[in-house]
Scaffold this active site. Structure first.
Site, PDB file in Angstrom:
ATOM      1  CG  ASP A  17     -14.935   4.399  11.645  1.00 40.71           C
ATOM      2  OD1 ASP A  17     -14.686   3.754  10.602  1.00 40.71           O
ATOM      3  OD2 ASP A  17     -14.196   5.304  12.073  1.00 40.71           O
ATOM      4  CE  LYS A  20      -7.693   6.454   5.445  1.00 44.03           C
ATOM      5  NZ  LYS A  20      -7.925   6.533   6.908  1.00 44.03           N
ATOM      6  CB  SER A  44     -11.472  -0.377   8.234  1.00 49.57           C
ATOM      7  OG  SER A  44     -10.642  -0.194   7.111  1.00 49.57           O
ATOM      8  CB  ALA A  45     -13.398   0.203   3.082  1.00 46.66           C
ATOM      9  CG  ASP A  46      -8.339  -1.587   5.488  1.00 45.59           C
ATOM     10  OD1 ASP A  46      -8.534  -0.845   4.503  1.00 45.59           O
ATOM     11  OD2 ASP A  46      -7.465  -1.369   6.352  1.00 45.59           O
ATOM     12  CE  LYS A  50      -5.089   0.485  11.459  1.00 51.31           C
ATOM     13  NZ  LYS A  50      -5.262   1.424  10.369  1.00 51.31           N
ATOM     14  CD  GLU A  54      -0.937   0.566   3.714  1.00 50.11           C
ATOM     15  OE1 GLU A  54      -1.464   1.690   3.584  1.00 50.11           O
ATOM     16  OE2 GLU A  54      -1.024  -0.118   4.748  1.00 50.11           O
ATOM     17  CB  VAL A  58      -5.639  -2.325   3.563  1.00 51.07           C
ATOM     18  CG1 VAL A  58      -5.990  -3.789   3.315  1.00 51.07           C
ATOM     19  CG2 VAL A  58      -4.415  -2.197   4.471  1.00 51.07           C
TER      20      VAL A  58
HETATM   21  N1  PSU Z   1      -1.524   0.960   9.631  1.00 47.96           N
HETATM   22  C1  PSU Z   1      -0.493   1.833   9.856  1.00 47.96           C
HETATM   23  N2  PSU Z   1      -0.514   3.014   9.242  1.00 47.96           N
HETATM   24  C2  PSU Z   1      -1.497   3.352   8.368  1.00 47.96           C
HETATM   25  C3  PSU Z   1      -2.555   2.426   8.106  1.00 47.96           C
HETATM   26  C4  PSU Z   1      -2.519   1.259   8.776  1.00 47.96           C
HETATM   27  O1  PSU Z   1       0.412   1.570  10.626  1.00 47.96           O
HETATM   28  O2  PSU Z   1      -1.426   4.431   7.823  1.00 47.96           O
HETATM   29  C5  PSU Z   1      -3.609   2.765   7.089  1.00 47.96           C
HETATM   30  C6  PSU Z   1      -3.768   1.617   6.087  1.00 47.96           C
HETATM   31  O3  PSU Z   1      -3.614   2.152   4.796  1.00 47.96           O
HETATM   32  C7  PSU Z   1      -5.188   1.118   6.303  1.00 47.96           C
HETATM   33  C8  PSU Z   1      -5.865   2.394   6.749  1.00 47.96           C
HETATM   34  O4  PSU Z   1      -5.767   0.555   5.169  1.00 47.96           O
HETATM   35  O5  PSU Z   1      -4.905   2.963   7.627  1.00 47.96           O
HETATM   36  C9  PSU Z   1      -7.178   2.153   7.418  1.00 47.96           C
HETATM   37  O6  PSU Z   1      -7.862   3.357   7.520  1.00 47.96           O
HETATM   38  P1  PSU Z   1      -9.417   3.364   7.999  1.00 47.96           P
HETATM   39  O7  PSU Z   1      -9.376   2.927   9.422  1.00 47.96           O
HETATM   40  O8  PSU Z   1      -9.862   4.776   7.799  1.00 47.96           O
HETATM   41  O9  PSU Z   1     -10.144   2.392   7.110  1.00 47.96           O
HETATM   42 MN    MN Z   2     -13.091   4.326   9.117  1.00 49.10          MN
END
Ligand code: PSU
Ligand code: MN
Length: 304
Positions: free
Chosen positions: A142, A89, A144-146, A163, A29, A110
């Site tokens: 909330d 982003k 994540s779309a991941d 995380k 990514e 991701v």
């Molecule tokens: N883990 C990290 N740093 C980051 C991310 C994850 O240590 O920047 C990023 C990844 O790109 C992941 C995104 O896909 O955060 C998820 O964001 P969100 O929670 O908004 O879906």
């Molecule tokens: Mn989110």
């Protein structure tokens, strides 16, 4: 049925050649290496170490990004600096907008990276820690779309668990609901980013690389993806107390500052880095490079 036009992806010559000759390729990514992820110059260190780890395993790295509205898989050496600075982003749902509005630099998350990797025919993807179900998702919604992207695209994702500021049991439940196979690489429990262990069991522990490759190719044959969780190396794991204190501070600040949506993850990661006195950063670099290395080995094994 009307044929859809194929997604235009600018694949680097090295990546295109590797894919055409069934040589191993690993997608990366770009959000984690941009100003939305790690602080400078640690972001560049992390990127370099990931690329080295993939090459050391005999695979070709394919960093994904959007440059001037064009989807990219594999960058030239001179282009890396573009993702190390200011970026927007780009999650999967943002890709059409990034294309249509010709975003100068879209840093792929991701979910966006998996969409690009799948369309390019790349079977293995490495990241640091995936997004997941956020704490308080009952009220904010909330998630994540991941998670959906991991299940939906026929690509293996290697991450150091999810995380730590997420709701981890709900994240595991969501992955199960979505049909994403979750494996623990040489671990019985879900790792959480800079922590090697959590109280939550992974559905399957795998210790052998050829078995990991067999499971991966079976799931990819279904046209679906899987999550391989890989604990941060022992020596680089963040001290649990330092982590817990930094996390509590970061979540409190995010809440007080009214941070929501796509801004939550970059904000909390930045505050954890500050509140741990920078101790989270070497752990973050180590785990992402470790994931890239395992991804390289898996990609090589899949090509055997
Ligand atoms: N883990 C990290 N740093 C980051 C991310 C994850 O240590 O920047 C990023 C990844 O790109 C992941 C995104 O896909 O955060 C998820 O964001 P969100 O929670 O908004 O879906
Ligand atoms: Mn989110």
């Amino acid at each position: 049925m009307t044929a859809h036009s194929p997604l235009p992806i600018n694949t680097s010559a090295e990546v295109a050649e590797a894919l055409a000759s069934n040589a191993p390729v690993v997608a990366l990514e770009s959000t984690v290496y941009s100003n939305l992820g790690l602080p400078s110059p640690d972001n560049e260190t992390a990127l370099r170490r990931c690329i080295e780890a993939i090459r050391a395993a005999g695979a070709v790295p394919a960093v994904t990004a959007v440059f001037d509205g064009e989807l990219r898989a594999g960058l030239e050496e001179s282009e890396y600096e573009r993702i190390l600075g200011e970026a927007q982003k780009a999650a999967e749902r943002d890709l059409p907008v990034a294309i249509g509005q010709k975003w100068p630099v879209g840093a792929t998350t991701v979910s966006a990276s998996l969409a690009i990797a799948a369309a390019a025919g790349i079977r293995v993807f490495a990241t640091g820690g995936i997004g997941g179900v956020h704490r308080g998702s009952e009220t904010t919604g909330d998630i994540s779309a991941d998670l959906g992207a991991i299940a939906r695209h026929g690509v293996a994702t290697i991450s150091a668990g999810a995380k730590s500021f997420l709701d981890l049991p709900k994240t595991l439940e969501a992955l199960e609901t979505l049909g994403a196979t979750v494996l623990g690489w040489q671990t019985d429990v879900l790792p959480a980013f800079t922590a090697r262990a959590t109280p939550y069991d992974v559905p399957y522990r795998i210790d052998d690389l050829s078995e990991l490759a067999a499971i991966t190719s079976a799931q990819l044959a279904f046209g679906r993806g899987l999550l391989i969780t890989n604990p941060v190396p022992v020596d680089d794991a963040l001290d649990q107390h330092v982590h817990d204190d930094a996390l509590a501070a970061a979540l409190g600040e995010a809440d007080a500052a009214g941070i929501t949506g796509a801004k939550v993850t970059p904000f909390v990661l930045g505050r954890i880095a500050d509140a741990s006195g920078g101790a989270s950063v070497p752990a973050n670099i180590s785990l992402v490079a470790n994931n890239a290395g395992l991804a390289g080995k898996l990609a090589a094994e899949l090509c055997r």
